[in-house]
Design an enzyme around this catalytic site. Structure first.
Site, PDB file in Angstrom:
ATOM      1  N   ARG A  92      35.003 107.986 124.301  1.00 28.34           N
ATOM      2  CA  ARG A  92      35.367 108.553 123.008  1.00 28.34           C
ATOM      3  C   ARG A  92      36.646 109.372 123.161  1.00 28.34           C
ATOM      4  O   ARG A  92      36.678 110.331 123.937  1.00 28.34           O
ATOM      5  CB  ARG A  92      34.227 109.438 122.474  1.00 28.34           C
ATOM      6  CG  ARG A  92      34.577 110.045 121.147  1.00 28.34           C
ATOM      7  CD  ARG A  92      33.479 110.895 120.527  1.00 28.34           C
ATOM      8  NE  ARG A  92      34.064 111.528 119.351  1.00 28.34           N
ATOM      9  CZ  ARG A  92      33.926 112.795 118.993  1.00 28.34           C
ATOM     10  NH1 ARG A  92      33.163 113.614 119.691  1.00 28.34           N
ATOM     11  NH2 ARG A  92      34.529 113.262 117.933  1.00 28.34           N
TER      12      ARG A  92
ATOM     13  N   HIS B  46      40.679 114.736 115.074  1.00 25.98           N
ATOM     14  CA  HIS B  46      40.083 115.786 115.900  1.00 25.98           C
ATOM     15  C   HIS B  46      41.013 117.005 115.817  1.00 25.98           C
ATOM     16  O   HIS B  46      41.621 117.409 116.802  1.00 25.98           O
ATOM     17  CB  HIS B  46      39.869 115.304 117.330  1.00 25.98           C
ATOM     18  CG  HIS B  46      38.821 116.085 118.082  1.00 25.98           C
ATOM     19  ND1 HIS B  46      37.685 115.498 118.620  1.00 25.98           N
ATOM     20  CD2 HIS B  46      38.725 117.391 118.385  1.00 25.98           C
ATOM     21  CE1 HIS B  46      36.948 116.426 119.223  1.00 25.98           C
ATOM     22  NE2 HIS B  46      37.564 117.589 119.106  1.00 25.98           N
TER      23      HIS B  46
ATOM     24  N   GLU C 230      33.679 117.299 113.472  1.00 28.56           N
ATOM     25  CA  GLU C 230      33.187 118.641 113.139  1.00 28.56           C
ATOM     26  C   GLU C 230      33.897 119.289 111.952  1.00 28.56           C
ATOM     27  O   GLU C 230      34.582 120.316 112.109  1.00 28.56           O
ATOM     28  CB  GLU C 230      33.276 119.549 114.366  1.00 28.56           C
ATOM     29  CG  GLU C 230      32.451 119.055 115.525  1.00 28.56           C
ATOM     30  CD  GLU C 230      32.437 120.009 116.715  1.00 28.56           C
ATOM     31  OE1 GLU C 230      33.205 120.992 116.725  1.00 28.56           O
ATOM     32  OE2 GLU C 230      31.634 119.774 117.635  1.00 28.56           O
TER      33      GLU C 230
ATOM     34  N   ASN D 193      27.247 116.228 117.321  1.00 24.83           N
ATOM     35  CA  ASN D 193      27.791 117.074 118.382  1.00 24.83           C
ATOM     36  C   ASN D 193      26.867 118.271 118.518  1.00 24.83           C
ATOM     37  O   ASN D 193      26.603 118.948 117.525  1.00 24.83           O
ATOM     38  CB  ASN D 193      29.175 117.607 118.025  1.00 24.83           C
ATOM     39  CG  ASN D 193      30.246 116.520 118.035  1.00 24.83           C
ATOM     40  OD1 ASN D 193      29.965 115.370 118.335  1.00 24.83           O
ATOM     41  ND2 ASN D 193      31.457 116.900 117.715  1.00 24.83           N
TER      42      ASN D 193
ATOM     43  N   TYR E 107      25.735 121.728 121.114  1.00 26.91           N
ATOM     44  CA  TYR E 107      25.895 122.531 122.331  1.00 26.91           C
ATOM     45  C   TYR E 107      24.895 123.677 122.424  1.00 26.91           C
ATOM     46  O   TYR E 107      24.470 124.042 123.504  1.00 26.91           O
ATOM     47  CB  TYR E 107      27.298 123.149 122.382  1.00 26.91           C
ATOM     48  CG  TYR E 107      28.414 122.146 122.548  1.00 26.91           C
ATOM     49  CD1 TYR E 107      28.900 121.828 123.812  1.00 26.91           C
ATOM     50  CD2 TYR E 107      28.974 121.508 121.449  1.00 26.91           C
ATOM     51  CE1 TYR E 107      29.935 120.910 123.971  1.00 26.91           C
ATOM     52  CE2 TYR E 107      29.995 120.582 121.602  1.00 26.91           C
ATOM     53  CZ  TYR E 107      30.471 120.289 122.863  1.00 26.91           C
ATOM     54  OH  TYR E 107      31.482 119.383 123.017  1.00 26.91           O
TER      55      TYR E 107
ATOM     56  N   GLU F  47      28.920 114.460 121.380  1.00 30.17           N
ATOM     57  CA  GLU F  47      29.372 115.516 122.292  1.00 30.17           C
ATOM     58  C   GLU F  47      28.184 116.354 122.713  1.00 30.17           C
ATOM     59  O   GLU F  47      27.348 116.720 121.886  1.00 30.17           O
ATOM     60  CB  GLU F  47      30.382 116.478 121.637  1.00 30.17           C
ATOM     61  CG  GLU F  47      31.775 115.953 121.478  1.00 30.17           C
ATOM     62  CD  GLU F  47      32.725 116.990 120.882  1.00 30.17           C
ATOM     63  OE1 GLU F  47      32.534 118.203 121.117  1.00 30.17           O
ATOM     64  OE2 GLU F  47      33.643 116.573 120.174  1.00 30.17           O
TER      65      GLU F  47
HETATM   66  C1  GBH Z   1      33.560 120.944 120.114  1.00 26.80           C
HETATM   67  O1  GBH Z   1      33.525 122.101 119.349  1.00 26.80           O
HETATM   68  C2  GBH Z   1      34.883 120.234 119.907  1.00 26.80           C
HETATM   69  O2  GBH Z   1      34.700 119.010 119.228  1.00 26.80           O
HETATM   70  C3  GBH Z   1      35.659 120.016 121.158  1.00 26.80           C
HETATM   71  O3  GBH Z   1      36.971 119.701 120.861  1.00 26.80           O
HETATM   72  C4  GBH Z   1      35.523 121.224 122.031  1.00 26.80           C
HETATM   73  O4  GBH Z   1      36.344 121.172 123.150  1.00 26.80           O
HETATM   74  C5  GBH Z   1      34.087 121.331 122.463  1.00 26.80           C
HETATM   75  O5  GBH Z   1      33.207 121.217 121.399  1.00 26.80           O
HETATM   76  C6  GBH Z   1      33.783 122.601 123.218  1.00 26.80           C
HETATM   77  O6  GBH Z   1      33.991 123.714 122.425  1.00 26.80           O
HETATM   78  O7  GBH Z   1      37.494 130.147 117.311  1.00 26.80           O
HETATM   79  O8  GBH Z   1      36.700 131.893 118.659  1.00 26.80           O
HETATM   80  O9  GBH Z   1      35.189 130.688 117.225  1.00 26.80           O
HETATM   81  C7  GBH Z   1      32.369 122.890 119.482  1.00 26.80           C
HETATM   82  C8  GBH Z   1      32.552 124.236 118.879  1.00 26.80           C
HETATM   83  C9  GBH Z   1      34.813 124.887 118.641  1.00 26.80           C
HETATM   84  C10 GBH Z   1      33.186 126.358 119.591  1.00 26.80           C
HETATM   85  C11 GBH Z   1      35.894 125.873 119.021  1.00 26.80           C
HETATM   86  C12 GBH Z   1      34.281 127.311 119.959  1.00 26.80           C
HETATM   87  C13 GBH Z   1      36.453 128.124 119.220  1.00 26.80           C
HETATM   88  C14 GBH Z   1      36.017 129.549 119.404  1.00 26.80           C
HETATM   89  N1  GBH Z   1      33.633 125.010 119.475  1.00 26.80           N
HETATM   90  N2  GBH Z   1      35.354 127.206 119.037  1.00 26.80           N
HETATM   91  S1  GBH Z   1      36.373 130.622 118.045  1.00 26.80           S
END
Ligand code: GBH
Length: 529
Positions: A104, A149, A194, A328, A330, A401
């Site tokens: 991906r 993205h 997202e 996605n 986490y 993800e």
């Molecule tokens: C995903 O976002 C994304 O699709 C991917 O690009 C990213 O690398 C990966 O997961 C890991 O983060 O602006 O201070 O709130 C998941 C959610 C998006 C959480 C970006 C943290 C920035 C922190 N993430 N976010 S803040």
């Protein structure tokens, strides 16, 4: 017979982990259904670099890292990143080493259609993605492109970006270009990655590009337009390409698992799920379309109370409703109702919601990852999957993800391995015990890359990337070997990762004692067979 000494490292791993009696199998049957597909993911801005190569125009992220560099934690940028623009062959090789079924990646709008509008296609951009796609297919790896993205052309941002209703057409036009150039070789397309992050963090809190702080109004304009953009691209595919290419399309939504902090917070938790997932699902998967009724009502009432003439959440017209699941995941949060007002500027998928005064918190038993937003609760993934099925029916689900962030130096990343093992166990249970039709899983990420505002200090890679060197060398972490063995076995019943023989450190040299050890093992087995 393949001589032991002519084996390359990966053949060796295959070979060693196929020595069944030497490995300690995990207990239980944790094999995935036949045909289950395994992948890994990256995104254009995070890996490609070459930010101003050929005709490529600047995206909103190019602008943020150059003009607001102090907002990036380590003051870095993605100008070179992993240099995947030049190193795409190595990326394919890594996907091959892992034994992936699909890769991906995302297409940079600004590389393919530098104007933002579809009147001019970049030859260079076209060649780059053609090479990547053909290179993957040559190794039997399916390409899974994402169209968006997070890297909107800055030119379109200057015209209002995701708050301009015309952006839905601009996106559909760009999507048409991508479908017509690459659609003959693509089975799964992701339209937008997202939307909740784009709109809540980009247009609500203003923490990520395009840095707009508009939690009450702008955020909802963004959500509506992004849903229409997805719908229009979906219709373009359906009308103009489906017959010929027969691919599938989905948004990739972000699902934090939310549960009530106590039983009395259960209603607030479900309302949160409607806000955080329903806004991005209901229009597509519900019979009646449009916004989830509870959310619509809530925002309408708040807006009325605040003296607005109409709801801050713009309605869909009947025509728009008539327009159309990737996951996605986490992290998890416990939802807690507050008596005091939660300020709009403290609302986000990770902290709370001002529309009904709830905060999102951790539980003591959830361990923290490296990033502030990262709390580990494997059961959360299973909960998301069963919630989706209960609410919106039995659809094919691909986990697009899932992964763990750590500091860059860790190569023997046992914590990440445990994260994968535990989350994948929950996916397995969702399939076998809850009957959720999960057909694929994607590890984030194939390699370390620029983690948006967190820069290069928070790393998700199966492969470590050395950003201090111009060649951007990639080194497999221990988790890469673990993941490769899971993919190969289509099962979590693989030898414990610490039993898989690893190369230690950044170099790929075998120590002589290891070589002898492996040699002895090899002789031993040959004698037995
Ligand atoms: C995903 O976002 C994304 O699709 C991917 O690009 C990213 O690398 C990966 O997961 C890991 O983060 O602006 O201070 O709130 C998941 C959610 C998006 C959480 C970006 C943290 C920035 C922190 N993430 N976010 S803040």
């Amino acid at each position: 017979m393949l001589s032991f000494f002519t084996m390359n490292f990966w053949q060796l791993v295959v070979f060693i982990s196929s020595l069944a009696p030497l490995g300690r199998a995990a207990s239980g049957n944790l094999t995935f259904p036949p045909g289950f597909r395994w992948g890994a993911a990256t995104a254009a801005y995070q890996v490609e670099g070459a930010w101003n190569q050929s005709e490529k125009s600047p995206s909103i992220w190019d602008k943020v890292v150059h003009e607001y560099n102090h907002l990036i934690q380590d003051r870095s940028n993605g100008d070179v990143a992993c240099d995947s623009y030049h190193l795409w062959k190595r990326d394919i090789q890594m996907a091959k080493e892992l034994g992936l079924d699909f890769y991906r990646f995302s297409i940079a709008w600004t590389r393919l259609v530098p104007n933002g509008f579809s009147n001019a296609i970049s030859e260079d951009g076209k060649n780059y993605y053609n090479n990547l796609i053909d290179g993957l297919l040559a190794h039997g790896i399916q390409p899974m492109p994402t169209l968006y993205h997070w890297d909107l052309p800055q030119r379109l941002q200057d015209l209002g970006g995701w708050t301009n209703p015309l952006v839905a057409d601009w996106f559909a036009d760009y999507a048409r270009v991508a479908f017509s150039l690459f659609g003959d070789r693509v089975e799964y397309w992701i339209t937008i990655n997202e939307p909740t992050m784009v709109c809540e963090l980009g247009y609500g809190l203003g923490l990520v590009a395009p840095l707009i702080k508009e939690p009450e109004v702008g955020k909802y304009m963004c959500i509506k337009n992004i849903m229409l953009a997805h719908a229009k691209a979906y219709r373009v595919y359906e009308r103009e390409f489906k017959d010929r290419f027969n691919g599938k399309l989905s948004l990739a939504n972000h699902y934090v698992w939310y549960e009530g902090e106590t039983d009395s917070d259960g209603i607030a938790a479900e309302l949160t799920r409607q806000f955080q997932y329903g806004l991005y699902l209901h229009a597509v998967y519900s019979k009646e379309g449009g916004w989830p009724p509870a959310v619509e009502q809530h925002i309408a009432e708040n807006s009325r109370r605040e003296g607005y003439n109409s709801s801050r959440l713009p309605a869909f017209t009947q025509e728009e409703k008539a327009l159309a699941r990737a996951v996605n995941h986490y992290s998890s949060r416990a939802v807690r109702q507050r008596r005091a007002r939660v300020p709009a500027a403290q609302s986000s998928p990770f902290s709370g919601n001002f529309e009904f005064n709830v905060t999102y918190e951790g539980r003591p038993e959830w361990k923290k990852g490296r990033s502030f937003w990262f709390l580990i609760n494997p059961a959360g993934l299973r909960n998301v999957l069963t919630w989706l099925k209960t609410r919106y029916g039995d659809h094919e689900v691909i986990i697009t993800e899932n992964g763990y962030s750590d500091v860059p130096d860790v190569v023997n990343d046992d914590v990440r391995i445990n994260y994968f093992r535990e989350y994948l166990t929950q996916v397995h249970r969702a399939i076998t015990e809850d009957g959720v039709n999960v057909t694929g899983y994607t590890a984030w990420s194939l390699m370390d890359n620029i983690e948006w505002v967190e820069g290069y200090k928070s790393t998700f890679g199966l492969y470590q990337v050395d950003f201090s060197r111009a060649e951007r060398p990639r080194t497999p972490r221990k988790s890469a070997r673990y993941y490769a063995s899971v993919v190969r076995a289509n099962s979590l019943d693989v030898p414990e990762p610490q039993d898989i023989i690893m190369i230690n450190g950044a170099s790929q040299m075998w120590t002589s004692s290891m070589r002898i050890f492996v040699l002895l093992m090899a002789l031993f087995t040959f004698r037995n067979t």
